[in-house]
Scaffold this motif. Structure first.
Motif, mmCIF file in Angstrom:
data_model
loop_
_atom_site.group_PDB
_atom_site.id
_atom_site.type_symbol
_atom_site.label_atom_id
_atom_site.label_comp_id
_atom_site.label_asym_id
_atom_site.label_seq_id
_atom_site.Cartn_x
_atom_site.Cartn_y
_atom_site.Cartn_z
ATOM 1 N N ASP A 30 0.755 -1.271 -0.118
ATOM 2 C CA ASP A 30 -0.004 0.050 0.068
ATOM 3 C C ASP A 30 1.069 1.234 0.034
ATOM 4 O O ASP A 30 1.672 1.340 0.872
ATOM 5 C CB ASP A 30 -0.920 0.099 1.243
ATOM 6 C CG ASP A 30 -1.869 -1.049 1.152
ATOM 7 O OD1 ASP A 30 -1.817 -2.104 1.866
ATOM 8 O OD2 ASP A 30 -3.030 -0.870 0.593
ATOM 9 N N ASN A 31 0.623 2.169 -0.717
ATOM 10 C CA ASN A 31 1.297 3.508 -0.915
ATOM 11 C C ASN A 31 0.573 4.656 0.000
ATOM 12 O O ASN A 31 -0.478 5.045 -0.271
ATOM 13 C CB ASN A 31 1.346 4.072 -2.260
ATOM 14 C CG ASN A 31 2.174 5.245 -2.286
ATOM 15 O OD1 ASN A 31 2.482 6.084 -1.251
ATOM 16 N ND2 ASN A 31 2.420 5.832 -3.195
ATOM 17 N N LEU A 32 0.986 4.726 1.343
ATOM 18 C CA LEU A 32 0.329 5.456 2.185
ATOM 19 C C LEU A 32 0.936 6.809 2.404
ATOM 20 O O LEU A 32 0.604 7.548 3.353
ATOM 21 C CB LEU A 32 0.433 4.785 3.660
ATOM 22 C CG LEU A 32 -0.228 3.384 3.878
ATOM 23 C CD1 LEU A 32 -0.122 2.728 5.074
ATOM 24 C CD2 LEU A 32 -1.695 3.490 3.253
ATOM 25 N N SER A 33 1.810 7.295 1.562
ATOM 26 C CA SER A 33 2.529 8.341 1.348
ATOM 27 C C SER A 33 1.677 9.431 0.997
ATOM 28 O O SER A 33 0.375 9.328 0.323
ATOM 29 C CB SER A 33 3.767 8.400 0.356
ATOM 30 O OG SER A 33 3.238 8.356 -0.961
ATOM 31 N N PHE A 34 1.758 10.783 1.235
ATOM 32 C CA PHE A 34 1.371 11.891 0.728
ATOM 33 C C PHE A 34 1.987 12.519 -0.574
ATOM 34 O O PHE A 34 3.075 12.834 -0.474
ATOM 35 C CB PHE A 34 1.208 12.994 1.947
ATOM 36 C CG PHE A 34 0.701 14.351 1.641
ATOM 37 C CD1 PHE A 34 -0.715 14.404 1.269
ATOM 38 C CD2 PHE A 34 1.423 15.451 1.172
ATOM 39 C CE1 PHE A 34 -1.473 15.618 0.926
ATOM 40 C CE2 PHE A 34 0.681 16.637 0.625
ATOM 41 C CZ PHE A 34 -0.542 16.508 0.608
ATOM 42 N N ASN A 35 1.209 12.270 -1.476
ATOM 43 C CA ASN A 35 1.451 12.885 -2.684
ATOM 44 C C ASN A 35 2.826 12.349 -3.386
ATOM 45 O O ASN A 35 3.731 13.001 -3.853
ATOM 46 C CB ASN A 35 1.565 14.444 -2.711
ATOM 47 C CG ASN A 35 1.297 14.779 -4.102
ATOM 48 O OD1 ASN A 35 0.761 14.180 -4.939
ATOM 49 N ND2 ASN A 35 1.751 16.192 -4.346
ATOM 50 N N PRO A 95 3.699 3.308 -12.024
ATOM 51 C CA PRO A 95 3.891 3.828 -10.888
ATOM 52 C C PRO A 95 2.399 3.363 -9.760
ATOM 53 O O PRO A 95 1.501 2.869 -10.747
ATOM 54 C CB PRO A 95 3.683 5.223 -10.859
ATOM 55 C CG PRO A 95 3.032 5.279 -12.138
ATOM 56 C CD PRO A 95 3.364 4.214 -12.966
ATOM 57 N N ILE A 96 2.811 3.218 -8.491
ATOM 58 C CA ILE A 96 1.812 3.139 -7.563
ATOM 59 C C ILE A 96 1.308 4.460 -7.082
ATOM 60 O O ILE A 96 2.190 4.981 -6.122
ATOM 61 C CB ILE A 96 2.073 2.040 -6.492
ATOM 62 C CG1 ILE A 96 2.210 0.681 -7.357
ATOM 63 C CG2 ILE A 96 0.807 1.844 -5.562
ATOM 64 C CD1 ILE A 96 2.865 -0.274 -6.293
ATOM 65 N N GLY A 100 -3.021 4.235 -3.565
ATOM 66 C CA GLY A 100 -3.033 2.993 -4.403
ATOM 67 C C GLY A 100 -2.444 1.713 -3.676
ATOM 68 O O GLY A 100 -1.742 2.037 -2.569
ATOM 69 N N PHE A 101 -2.454 0.608 -4.293
ATOM 70 C CA PHE A 101 -1.597 -0.500 -3.784
ATOM 71 C C PHE A 101 -1.527 -1.429 -5.132
ATOM 72 O O PHE A 101 -2.176 -1.490 -6.071
ATOM 73 C CB PHE A 101 -2.422 -1.107 -2.678
ATOM 74 C CG PHE A 101 -3.855 -1.691 -3.031
ATOM 75 C CD1 PHE A 101 -3.888 -3.048 -3.698
ATOM 76 C CD2 PHE A 101 -5.197 -0.943 -3.466
ATOM 77 C CE1 PHE A 101 -5.020 -3.687 -4.065
ATOM 78 C CE2 PHE A 101 -6.208 -1.543 -3.973
ATOM 79 C CZ PHE A 101 -6.023 -3.250 -3.966
ATOM 80 N N ALA A 121 10.855 5.991 -4.479
ATOM 81 C CA ALA A 121 9.928 7.043 -4.285
ATOM 82 C C ALA A 121 10.059 8.256 -5.503
ATOM 83 O O ALA A 121 11.080 8.877 -5.612
ATOM 84 C CB ALA A 121 10.039 7.510 -3.128
ATOM 85 N N ILE A 122 8.935 8.280 -6.367
ATOM 86 C CA ILE A 122 9.085 9.399 -7.398
ATOM 87 C C ILE A 122 8.821 10.805 -6.914
ATOM 88 O O ILE A 122 7.808 11.051 -6.245
ATOM 89 C CB ILE A 122 7.921 8.732 -8.494
ATOM 90 C CG1 ILE A 122 8.258 7.388 -9.040
ATOM 91 C CG2 ILE A 122 8.022 10.008 -9.865
ATOM 92 C CD1 ILE A 122 7.326 7.016 -10.100
#
Length: 123
Positions: A30-35, A95-96, A100-101, A121-122
């Motif tokens: 899971d991508n739990l990052s902010f932006n 990319p995710i 998203g996941f 991490a883009i």
């Protein structure tokens, strides 16, 4: 007599191999990052004798640097596939997006295998 003993040994070895505790696991990232999207993901299952993905305070391999800088996991996949104790090495497309996941399955021998993952991490 010797041929009969050899056949018995061969059957014993096959039986022992088939009793290994191999299981299929569903992995979810899971991508739990902010932006902050994630690039392609490097995935490998391997034994303990496989060289580490990286070592603290040491330069990254050229293949890991390509993943970190360009988001391309394929050179790292190719590097790991050449190692003797690697069971699987593949990539998951990115990319995710944030929120998203992605999901995938791996076969792991719970007594021997390790799971290594890497992504970029883009920015």
């Amino acid at each position: 007599m010797i041929a009969k003993a050899a056949k018995s040994l061969l059957l014993l070895a096959v039986a022992q191999c088939s009793m290994a505790a191999r299981r299929t696991y569903k992995i979810r990232i899971d991508n739990l990052s902010f932006n902050q999207p994630f690039g392609g993901i490097f995935v490998s299952t391997h034994g303990r004798h496989t060289p580490a993905l990286f070592k603290f305070n040491e330069p990254a391999s050229p293949e890991l640097a390509i993943l970190a800088e360009d988001g391309d996991p394929q050179p790292l996949v190719n590097l790991f596939r050449r190692q003797r104790s690697v069971r699987q090495a593949f990539s998951i497309a990115g990319p995710i997006a944030p929120g998203g996941f992605t999901e995938f399955r791996v076969n792991i021998d719970a007594e021997e295998d390790y799971l290594s993952l890497g992504t970029m991490a883009i920015n």
